[in-house]
Design a protein around this motif. Structure first.
Motif, PDB file in Angstrom:
ATOM      1  N   ARG A  10       0.855  -1.198   0.000  1.00 23.36           N
ATOM      2  CA  ARG A  10       0.000   0.000   0.000  1.00 23.36           C
ATOM      3  C   ARG A  10       0.886   1.241   0.000  1.00 23.36           C
ATOM      4  N   SER A  11       1.644   1.400  -1.088  1.00 23.19           N
ATOM      5  CA  SER A  11       2.516   2.563  -1.231  1.00 23.19           C
ATOM      6  C   SER A  11       2.759   2.823  -2.711  1.00 23.19           C
ATOM      7  N   GLN A  12       3.132   4.040  -3.024  1.00 21.69           N
ATOM      8  CA  GLN A  12       3.422   4.417  -4.410  1.00 21.69           C
ATOM      9  C   GLN A  12       4.544   3.557  -4.990  1.00 21.69           C
ATOM     10  N   ASN A  13       5.625   3.369  -4.229  1.00 24.37           N
ATOM     11  CA  ASN A  13       6.766   2.609  -4.743  1.00 24.37           C
ATOM     12  C   ASN A  13       6.407   1.153  -5.010  1.00 24.37           C
ATOM     13  N   TYR A  15       3.402  -0.064  -5.559  1.00 23.67           N
ATOM     14  CA  TYR A  15       2.459  -0.089  -6.687  1.00 23.67           C
ATOM     15  C   TYR A  15       3.205   0.025  -8.013  1.00 23.67           C
ATOM     16  N   ASN A  16       4.128   0.965  -8.114  1.00 21.82           N
ATOM     17  CA  ASN A  16       4.877   1.145  -9.362  1.00 21.82           C
ATOM     18  C   ASN A  16       5.675  -0.101  -9.717  1.00 21.82           C
ATOM     19  N   PRO A  59      -2.670   5.537 -12.481  1.00 22.69           N
ATOM     20  CA  PRO A  59      -1.901   5.934 -11.300  1.00 22.69           C
ATOM     21  C   PRO A  59      -2.364   5.236 -10.025  1.00 22.69           C
ATOM     22  N   TYR A  60      -1.513   5.314  -9.021  1.00 25.97           N
ATOM     23  CA  TYR A  60      -1.796   4.746  -7.706  1.00 25.97           C
ATOM     24  C   TYR A  60      -2.899   5.558  -7.022  1.00 25.97           C
ATOM     25  N   HIS A  62      -3.548   5.896  -3.601  1.00 28.12           N
ATOM     26  CA  HIS A  62      -3.262   6.460  -2.270  1.00 28.12           C
ATOM     27  C   HIS A  62      -4.408   6.172  -1.292  1.00 28.12           C
TER      28      HIS A  62
END
Length: 201
Positions: A10-13, A15-16, A59-60, A62
């Protein structure tokens, strides 16, 4: 798939990284399927969209808390799929298989709503590399009229705009108000008018 629904992802990094693995052609299909479920729940509004290279680029989201793993919904859907036949082909190839007694529902990528015209990035009408432009909408409408003349009713949904009303001229047109939450800006969300066009029947 369930192992992906953890706080560490559960984070941008995270997810990417997982989205990059999904887009990697070397990733085994079983992993790609699991990653698709993750991306569906962790991407912005569950949006699936690809860029010109064919890579999923939504996109993520959040999320404030960890999304739940949709096991029950997947089981219900799997049961329904037992009565379905899935095809990945041009819509005309599928529509040519229609027979007397069939009713066809088409939900093509929508033409831009009036509020989104001039702001195509906010309307999310392009989901694939090939795109679905006016030529494809005209092809679909032409096929719908042909099938209706053969006694096979066709229902098509789209945004309610002057262009779609012109496109679906001759069909029975119904307007419905639906809630849209896909726009990135809050002020662009809310009730919008959709058109349900019925050819034949």
């Amino acid at each position: 798939a369930k192992t992906l629904f953890v706080e560490a992802n559960r984070s941008q990094n995270a997810y990417n990284a997982l989205r990059a693995r999904f887009n990697d052609p070397a990733t085994p299909e079983s992993q790609t399927a699991a990653l698709f479920i993750y991306l569906n729940k962790f991407a912005f509004n569950g949006l699936y969209r690809v860029n010109k290279q064919g890579h999923m680029n939504a996109p993520y989201a959040h999320h404030a808390k960890l999304p739940g793993f949709p096991l029950a919904a997947m089981q219900r859907f799997a049961h329904k799929l037992g009565q379905a036949q899935l095809q990945c082909t041009d819509f005309e190839s599928t529509l040519r298989q229609a027979q007397a007694g069939d009713v066809i529902f088409c939900d093509p990528p929508y033409l831009e709503s009036q509020s989104a015209q001039g702001q195509s990035a906010a309307s999310f009408t392009t989901y694939s590399i090939q795109g679905f432009g006016m030529a494809e909408h005209e092809r679909l409408t032409s096929r719908a009229r042909f099938l209706a003349a053969q006694g096979i009713p066709v229902v098509i949904s789209n945004h309610d705009t002057p262009i779609t009303r012109q496109l679906y001229a001759g069909a029975r047109l119904h307007t419905v108000q639906v809630h849209r939450s896909i726009a990135s800006k809050a002020q662009a969300r809310g009730k919008v008018a959709e058109l349900v066009a019925v050819f034949g029947g």
